[in-house]
Structures are given as structure tokens and as C-alpha cells.
Design an enzyme around this catalytic site. Structure first.
Site, PDB file in Angstrom:
ATOM      1  N   SER A 158      -1.984  -8.831   2.143  1.00 62.34           N
ATOM      2  CA  SER A 158      -1.126  -9.470   1.300  1.00 62.34           C
ATOM      3  C   SER A 158       0.250  -9.521   1.972  1.00 62.34           C
ATOM      4  O   SER A 158       0.621  -8.271   2.506  1.00 62.34           O
ATOM      5  CB  SER A 158      -1.344  -9.346  -0.287  1.00 62.34           C
ATOM      6  N   LYS A 169      -0.338  -4.412   3.257  1.00 63.21           N
ATOM      7  CA  LYS A 169       0.757  -5.098   2.399  1.00 63.21           C
ATOM      8  C   LYS A 169       1.535  -5.382   3.773  1.00 63.21           C
ATOM      9  O   LYS A 169       2.147  -4.515   4.421  1.00 63.21           O
ATOM     10  CB  LYS A 169       1.479  -4.398   1.552  1.00 63.21           C
TER      11      LYS A 169
END
Length: 351
Positions: free
Chosen positions: A216, A147
Site C-alpha cells: 500500500s 508500505k
């Protein structure tokens, strides 16, 4: 080395931490959590504050070593849920290897470093440290999840105020650049390419991809949260993993090949982690698609819905982890896929 088990628990909202109760039901506590990987019901774009809410709810309840990764967007039949990777040192009879995981963070990245060589290097370093911590070879690694940060309007303005140009002046596009740099950092760490090739790919001068990378981006963090999942002979549990890639959003065959292999081994699918993107060529199998030209719905939302429907049908429920934006995560227009599955014990039962 952290042998782990996996719990997948539905959520009623981004701030739902009820999965902690499921932990207790399995004899674990929050201190055993290595990582919480969740899907939240936002739009998955720059202003998806469902990710921020989920992180704010979970992180105070976890040990400092744990990481959270929340991917926004549960379009179509995708269902909000969390996946908890939990330390489980129990040696299960009849197993000579098992699933292990390690989590960590990169240093804080300056806004001007996002999407560039510094981010590639930071992720490479952290992934390398985690692989070493697990005591496994890169061939044993099946899944690396990152992330990473994105650029907000304020950060872009602040850079330009001091004469620096960001990797992109568009906040949404910055998500793709950050995912790309993170994914290339994974590829370098796993030996799938060298740093020179990765930096050429960052500059758009080469195509490099990893079928084990999943990245992401979000506004809720300033560093990169990293999770490495592998198999190890130092563990003894019924969980296993395998990875592959979809060549496009319709690649049913690639996923069924993985699931057929799970069945051949007598296993049961526990979770599917996948990346999805709108094919950058503008077509899928020779037919034009409109995902990149839709002014109402972002392309990542289209891709999640399409691939999410395919994978949910195969798994049998909508609690699958599908993340949009697959830059260098599998081949262009497709995406990486990791299946975690459980083998039966000597008595025919599971964990």
C-alpha cells in the site's frame, strides 16, 4: 529470529494507541513490538491524512526497529483496528514450530525512482535481508507487507523543474506504480520471478504476481516499510499462516478453501490480510462493473468495500485487513490472501 504473537485491537480513531494497554495485559511492552499494521478510516487515497496521523501517534511510542503500516479506507463493514506483531520468545509446550516476523526499511527513495527499477531493487534487497535474518527459506514465507511512498504534486513539479519525468504525472496513479514496483520486488526476493521478468512487468510488458505480497502507498513516508511473516522450526508457538489468492472480488471459494483447511487442522482464525482491486478488464465474470468509471468514488474504495464485506462475513467481524490496489499482488482483478490462525495447545486451549 523473532518468534511473535499477534494482537488485533479495535481503535476509536487514527490516533488511538490504546492497544498499548492490551500489550501490557498480555505481559508485553512497546519495546516488544515488531510492527503495527492498521486500518484507518480515511479514503485510502493521496490525501488520506488519517494514515499520517496514525503513524505520528504510534511511531514515537515504538522501538526504532519497528515499522508501521497504515492502510486507509474502512468502507462498508470494515472496522478501524490495529494488528500488533509482538516478539514472544516463550516456547509453548507441544509445538515444534511457530510464527516468526522481521521488519525493516529500504533506503530513502528519490521521487524519480518511484515505480521504477530502483524501487524494485530496493524492496528485493530489504526482503532478502529480512528472510535471511529469520533463518527461513522463501517457501516458509506466507506474507510480505510493504508500505511505500507516492508522488505528491510538489514532487512531480520538482522533478519536471530539473528535466526529469516522473513515472506518472497523476498523484493517484503514482500510488499504483509504487505498489506495483514494491510487489514485484517481493516477487523477485521470494523467487517467484527473476529481475528481468519483474522489470518487464514494471514496463507493462509481462504479467507477474505474488500471492504473498501486500503493498500500500502513502504520503507519510519516503522509504518503504517492510514486514516479513513466516513459519519456522526455530520457534514454538501456536500461530500459523497460510496464503492463497482470490481470482476476482467474488471468489468466495478461494477463501473458504483456506478457512476449511484451518478448520481441518483444528485451528481458529486470528486474522485475514487481503488485497482487492477493481478488475482492470471492466467486468467481473462476464458482467460489466462501474468501479473504474465512477467519477465520485475511487475504484480502490469500491474494491475494499466489496471484498471487505465478503471476508468480514466469513471471519465473523469487520476487523479484517483489506487493502485496495492489488497490482501484481495476486492475479489481476483478484488479490492475495493470507490467513493467520491459532492451533489449540496440548490441553485444548490456545496461546
Amino acid at each position: 529470529m523473532s518468534a511473535v504473537t499477534l494482537l488485533t485491537v479495535p481503535t476509536s480513531g487514527p490516533d488511538d494507541t490504546g492497544a498499548l494497554g492490551a500489550l501490557a495485559g498480555h505481559g508485553h511492552t512497546a519495546s516488544d513490538v515488531v510492527a503495527v499494521i492498521g486500518k484507518t478510516e480515511g479514503n485510502g487515497c493521496v490525501n488520506d491524512f488519517s494514515r499520517t496521523l496514525a503513524a505520528a501517534a504510534w511511531e514515537p511510542r515504538l522501538p526504532g526497529s519497528a515499522v508501521t503500516v497504515f492502510s486507509g479506507g474502512t468502507e462498508g463493514v470494515l472496522s478501524p483496528h490495529v494488528n500488533l506483531f509482538v516478539r514472544d520468545g516463550k516456547r509453548h509446550e507441544g509445538f515444534d514450530r511457530g510464527l516468526v516476523a522481521a521488519a525493516g526499511r529500504t533506503r530513502v527513495l528519490a521521487p524519480g525512482e518511484l515505480g521504477r527499477a530502483a524501487q524494485v531493487d530496493a524492496v528485493t534487497e530489504t526482503v532478502g535481508k529480512l528472510v535471511a535474518e529469520l533463518g527461513v527459506s522463501t517457501a516458509d514465507v506466507h506474507f510480505v507487507l510493504v508500505k511505500c511512498p507516492l508522488l505528491t504534486s510538489d514532487k512531480i513539479a520538482a522533478l519536471r523543474a530539473v528535466g526529469e519525468e516522473p513515472v506518472s504525472g497523476d498523484t493517484y496513479e503514482s500510488m499504483g506504480h509504487s505498489r506495483a514496483a514494491s510487489s514485484l520486488g517481493i516477487a523477485v526476493a521470494l523467487g517467484e520471478c527473476d529481475r528481468t521478468a519483474a522489470l518487464a512487468a514494471v514496463a507493462g510488458e509481462a504479467e507477474v504476481s505474488s500471492a504473498r505480497a501486500s503493498a500500500s502507498a502513502g504520503a507519510e513516508l519516503e522509504d518503504c516499510h517492510v514486514l516479513v511473516v513466516a513459519e519456522s522450526t526455530a520457534a514454538a508457538n501456536p500461530l500459523r499462516a497460510m496464503h492463497g489468492e482470490m481470482k476476482d472480488a467474488l471468489d468466495l471459494a478461494a477463501v473458504t478453501a483456506l478457512l476449511d483447511e484451518v478448520e481441518r487442522r483444528g485451528g481458529r482464525v486470528r486474522q485475514i490480510f487481503a488485497k482487492a482491486e477493481a478488475d482492470p478488464s471492466g467486468s467481473v465474470r462476464g458482467l460489466r462493473h462501474t468501479m473504474l468509471t465512477d467519477s465520485d468514488v475511487n475504484s480502490t474504495r469500491h474494491a475494499r468495500a466489496a471484498v471487505g464485506g465478503l471476508l468480514a462475513a466469513l471471519k465473523g467481524d469487520g476487523a479484517v485487513y483489506v487493502s485496495g490496489g492489488a497490482e501484481h499482488q495476486g492475479r489481476p482483478g483478484g488479490g492475495s490472501v493470507t490467513v493467520i490462525y491459532e492451533l489449540p495447545g496440548p490441553d485444548g486451549g490456545g496461546a
